[in-house]
Design an enzyme around this catalytic site. Structure first.
Site, mmCIF file in Angstrom:
data_model
loop_
_atom_site.group_PDB
_atom_site.id
_atom_site.type_symbol
_atom_site.label_atom_id
_atom_site.label_comp_id
_atom_site.label_asym_id
_atom_site.label_seq_id
_atom_site.Cartn_x
_atom_site.Cartn_y
_atom_site.Cartn_z
ATOM 1 N N LYS A 238 0.842 -1.200 0.000
ATOM 2 C CA LYS A 238 0.000 0.000 0.000
ATOM 3 C C LYS A 238 0.872 1.244 0.000
ATOM 4 O O LYS A 238 1.581 1.522 0.962
ATOM 5 C CB LYS A 238 -0.915 0.060 1.229
ATOM 6 N N GLU B 130 10.399 0.708 10.210
ATOM 7 C CA GLU B 130 11.392 1.763 10.010
ATOM 8 C C GLU B 130 10.659 3.066 10.267
ATOM 9 O O GLU B 130 9.827 3.478 9.466
ATOM 10 C CB GLU B 130 11.963 1.664 8.587
ATOM 11 N N CYS C 195 13.334 10.497 7.267
ATOM 12 C CA CYS C 195 13.300 10.012 8.653
ATOM 13 C C CYS C 195 14.675 10.097 9.293
ATOM 14 O O CYS C 195 14.795 10.286 10.491
ATOM 15 C CB CYS C 195 12.761 8.595 8.707
#
Lengths: 301, 268, 472
Positions: free
Chosen positions: C179, C253, C287
């Site tokens: 997704k 993650e 991130c």
């Protein structure tokens, strides 16, 4: 002079991979249309049109000097280059053509290209060139002394040559291709500037590695930081290996994004080159005419 | 002559290298012996001890940690009779000793086996090496071999542990071994009592980095603990291993190892 | 004096259909509903995309389950060739995919062209080669695939995150239902077309577009054996809770608040580049962004001067212009979050600075920003902003730098700048972070494992380590 050593060894280090990545990234800038036209004219005005061959003759130097004044005889809007750069013996010849044209006359001196001669010979070489009409002197540093850590010797030589120059501008050639590391490029830049250089220049064009983008980037950082610390502005001249408009534009981008407007002028940045000029002229013609240019339509001198 | 009266052992907790009673003052009977019944505050104190000991233990050389774990094996071997008197079969004591020796040897090899030099497409030195996760809460199986099989892999890799066990005699006897095996105080802490009471406090504790649920038999409790551990994204080793005689593989060690990758440019 | 003229990359290399279905079992099918995806630089609608509901997820998982039988039974050498094919097709279509990524995401074409797409192709190449060598990967002599992997990826590197998920999964013999993020679904749908072009067997890769609920259906689906998620720590936590007790293998993650530590002996010009690259790369939507600058107090003033000068040359604007350095913020919601946290920085007394730059009228934009005078107690020093906002703190000694760097629940990445080798190695040892960049930052490679400590998640993507997540 231990002060000199602490100055040079106290400079921030240079990370090779980082500086090369930065130079490569700036090399991807896309300069098109009006920006490209502007860049080409600026680059032409920054060229030190150079011939430094054992085979140089008065005829060759005269032709080159004429081209420096009017690079594109077919287009009067094309600017002159910044200077002609020749060996001391050719200075009087070039001077006779360039007088009152606004094009400067640069001469290499100080036992170019190796620099391996006694100081008095180097100084005599310099004085001769100035007396013959050169208003810019491109000297070489003693790379041997630099690499041996004898910074004082290099410093003293620059000071002496500067004095011998009188009113002529002094460009100090670091011969970065022989310095081995980027740290040394930064140190040699500072050494030359501290000793009084008006310009710092990458190369003689006589060793396999001449001007590169990362080396020029480090030298631009050096002149930027030197001005911030001392208030004195020093020029930069990459020389050797810059052959295409695309190359030249990358250097202009480097100036633009490292030191900015203050160095975007022939007074503060030069290209030491010979074949670059014709490529600039061909690209310039392409922009004016809208079709690709051919080498037969530009003078080979 | 009357028979000489046997001197009984008091089974206390093992925290920070000492053998305190439960702060709650509670004990419970195990096979006729009184054992300390650890409370949530004992769990809290044990985590403090484990955290305090962790950086130095992790910083010890792998060679040193290996020697310490080997020393544990020597001491268990020497207490063979005592473990047997507690009902541990001789073969199991042997297996526990052998397991300790096996793990002792891993201390300076695990990084070589699971670390990597990575050939990145650029002028960079790039090295991946394991590091301990930190403080690990361990719900231990009741058997000596099971206990050793969860504690040894966690500590040989540089973690410190808070062990919850329902088998005080074996576990505290092992703690006595540890206390005499050059294991720095706080590296292993043993709490005896009911996992259902103390484990949730470890699972939800913000200063615990990993949770080994190997000793949990109740699936619902395991799920509850795994869910609680998600609060700070603890590394969880789920229950699953029941046959401790089998080759453990690397999983008991890698469960509580982090993977660090360091980049550095290469250039003159 | 030297202004670069606009240098737009041509949009015509990519043809976006007005609407897209879900890619299930090798075909595009309708979903439960639809939603629109926009270009964040202009707010123009790019396409209407199917919204996957629970039944759609069921269908996709069922297709992946059916395909798993034959895909896992294929010799590794055959799976490898499919992945090599995919890598090649991506290389050949990289210009198209780069433009598409910049349109849907807002990232500069310079980055999608020079970073994202080359890494996407490289990732497939790397894992393709593993498919027939799994027995040598160090996970036992006969490692087995897990089954159906449910994968949920974020919007910051849409196609690259897809590659990080799908390449190792397929190499190991799993099938996937992926997704993509709600705001960046298009490159995954184009990837579906790449799979068709590669004649990948039907059902091996299924793409179900949608929002958070769609992702939840997927990770909670009982017939999924493996869950892989990249995104926020908060959602990661929820997933870890929902997976508890199911036995599904999970890798996460998550967020980060990386310290980028600059010592007084750093190679300063490269450090400045590293700081800029660390926080302004991809608009700071990274991130592992170096969002906390820890600079040694003795050089702080000088370094900040250089940093500000460098920031003044950043070119913010049209993502498709080849000279743009900083593109559009990905969504209105993300812009609101960045704006809110920056205002909190103001209120908490930190000093805000941005270079003068003209931001376009339409679209979502945020100027590159630094906050000085920040302390560990400020929210902008603790919370992930996920935008082009840098918090600057100072330190006096290496111990203090390490202490401050580690003083966070996160542990994804960190940076060290120093010319002293022994210092770099000692500091790298002590930083609690999964990726440590010394004298560089934000470098990625398919051979190099990536992932975090602590609340930045667990499991690794990339390298030999990245296979572990997909093998039993």
């Amino acid at each position: 002079m231990s002060d000199l050593r602490s100055l040079l060894h106290g400079l921030p280090g240079v990370d090779k991979v980082g500086v090369e990545a930065r130079a490569a990234a700036l090399g991807t800038r896309s300069v098109k249309t009006s920006a490209k036209a502007q860049a080409i004219d600026l680059a032409i005005r920054m060229v030190d049109l150079t011939t430094l061959e054992g085979a140089d003759t008065p005829g060759k130097v005269r032709a080159l000097s004429a081209k420096a004044v009017r690079p594109d005889p077919a287009d009067p809007t094309c600017p002159s280059v910044a200077a002609v750069c020749v060996y001391p013996a050719m200075v009087p010849v070039a001077a006779s053509v360039l007088r009152d044209t606004g094009v400067h006359l640069a001469s290499v001196a100080t036992a170019f290209p190796s620099g391996q001669a006694p100081l008095d010979v180097k100084l005599a070489d310099t004085r001769d060139a100035v007396a013959g009409g050169a208003d810019e002197i491109d000297m070489v540093i003693s790379r041997g002394a630099f690499l041996a850590g004898d910074y004082t010797k290099v410093f003293d030589e620059i000071v002496a040559v500067k004095e011998a120059c009188g009113d002529a501008h002094l460009k100090v050639i670091l011969e970065t291709g022989e310095l081995g590391t980027y740290d040394n490029v930064r140190r040699a830049s500072w050494l030359a500037m501290t000793a009084g250089a008006d310009f710092i220049k990458t190369s003689t064009g006589k060793v396999p590695v001449a001007a590169t983008l990362p080396v020029t980037l480090i030298m631009l950082e050096a002149v930027r930081d030197f001005r911030a610390r001392t208030g004195r502005q020093v020029g930069v001249k990459p020389a050797g290996g810059i052959r295409t408009t695309k190359d030249a534009v990358k250097y202009l981008v480097l100036i633009n994004e490292t030191v900015g407007d203050d160095w975007l002028s022939p007074d503060w940045f030069r290209f030491g080159a010979s074949s670059l000029l014709n490529d600039l002229l061909m690209q310039r013609t392409k922009l004016t005419t809208g079709h690709y240019a051919g080498p037969d339509y530009f003078t080979l001198d | 002559m009357p028979e000489r009266l046997h001197v009984r052992k008091t089974y206390k907790l093992y925290v920070g290298g000492a053998f305190p009673r439960s702060e709650s003052g509670r004990t419970y009977l195990v096979d006729g012996d009184n054992a300390a019944l650890a409370s949530r505050k004992d769990a809290r104190d044990a985590v403090v001890a484990a955290r305090k000991a962790q950086p130095k233990w992790a910083a010890a050389t792998a060679y040193n940690r290996g020697q310490v774990v080997y020393r544990i094996a020597e001491m268990v071997e020497a207490r063979r009779a005592e473990f047997k008197s507690l009902g541990v079969p001789g073969k199991e004591v042997d297996a526990a000793v052998d397991r300790l020796v096996w793990y002792a040897g891993w201390s300076d090899k695990i990084a070589q086996v699971i670390g990597n030099a990575n050939p990145v497409a650029g002028p960079y030195f790039n090295l991946t090496a394991p590091e301990p996760t930190g403080v690990v809460g361990v719900v231990a199986p009741a058997s000596l071999l099971g206990l050793v099989s969860v504690v040894a892999p966690a500590i040989v890799t540089g973690n410190t542990v808070v062990v919850l066990t329902a088998a005080p005699q074996v576990a505290i006897t092992l703690a006595e071994v540890l206390a005499t095996s050059d294991v720095p105080g706080g590296v292993v802490n043993v709490l005896t009592g009911h996992a259902a009471e103390t484990a949730p406090w470890l699972a939800s504790h913000d200063d615990v980095n990993g949770l080994d649920l190997t000793g949990i038999e109740d699936a619902e409790l395991a799920t509850e603990l795994e869910r609680a551990a998600a609060g700070t994204l603890k590394r969880v080793r789920r229950p699953g291993v029941t046959d401790f005689t089998a080759d453990p593989g690397l999983a008991p060690m890698t469960a509580f190892l982090e993977t660090k990758t360091v980049w550095h440019p290469k250039g003159f | 004096m030297f202004d670069y003229a606009p240098a737009p990359e041509s949009r015509s290399v990519v043809s976006i259909a007005p609407s897209y279905g879900l890619f299930i079992d090798g075909s595009f099918v309708e979903g439960k509903g639809t939603f629109k995806t926009i270009n964040p630089a202009t707010e123009e609608v790019l396409a209407e995309v199917a919204l996957g509901g629970p039944e759609d997820v069921d269908r996709a998982v069922a297709a992946a389950r059916r395909a798993f039988q034959s895909w896992s039974a294929l010799p590794g050498s055959e799976r490898a060739k499919y992945l090599f094919r995919i890598a090649r097709i991506i290389q050949e279509r990289s210009r198209e995919l780069a433009v598409l990524e910049s349109l849907d995401n807002g990232k500069p074409i310079r980055e999608s062209r020079d970073v994202d797409l080359p890494l996407v192709a490289a990732h497939f190449f790397y894992y393709a080669g593993w498919a027939d060598k799994l027995a040598y990967a160090g996970f036992g002599p006969d490692p087995r695939p897990l089954g159906v992997a449910g994968q949920v990826i974020p919007w910051n590197f849409p196609l690259l995150m897809l590659a990080w998920k799908i390449a190792p999964a397929l190499a190991a013999g799993n099938t996937v239902v992926l997704k993509p993020a709600e705001t960046t679904p298009l490159s995954a749908l184009f990837f579906a077309d790449v799979c068709r072009q590669a004649e990948l067997p039907q059902g091996v890769v299924n793409i179900v577009t949608g929002a958070g609920d769609t992702g939840r259906y997927l990770v909670e689906h009982p017939d999924v054996n493996k869950v892989a998620f990249t995104g926020s720590t908060e959602v990661g936590r929820q997933i870890a809770r929902s997976v508890a007790g199911t036995g599904k293998k999970l890798t996460l993650e998550l967020g980060g608040k990386a310290a980028n530590i600059v010592f007084d002996d750093a190679p300063i010009d490269q450090a400045v580049e590293g700081i800029v690259n660390g926080i302004f790369f991809n608009q700071g939507h990274v991130c592992c962004a170096g969002s906390r600058l820890l600079v040694q107090e003795s050089i702080a003033e000088e370094l900040l001067g250089s940093l500000k000068r460098r920031m003044s040359t950043l070119r913010v604007g049209d993502p498709l212009d080849k000279n743009t350095d900083v593109g559009a913020i990905n969504s209105a919601a993300q812009l609101a979050r960045i704006t809110e946290l920056s205002e909190i920085g103001d209120q908490e007394g930190a000093e805000r600075w941005s270079p003068e730059c003209q931001l376009p009228d339409r679209g979502f934009w945020f100027a590159p920003t630094i906050f000085t005078g920040v302390t560990q107690a400020h929210r902008i020093a603790r919370e992930e902003i996920f935008g082009p906002v840098l918090s600057v703190l100072t330190f006096r000694t290496p111990d203090e730098a390490i202490e401050k760097a580690n003083n966070t629940p996160y542990g994804l990445s960190a940076g060290i700048w120093s010319d002293k080798g022994s210092r770099i190695l000692a500091v790298a040892d002590q930083l609690r972070a999964g990726v440590v960049w010394a004298n560089t930052f934000n470098k990625f490679d398919p051979t190099s494992p990536f992932g975090g400590y602590k609340e930045s998640g667990y499991g690794r993507e990339g390298g030999r380590h990245g296979l572990e997540a997909y093998l039993a």
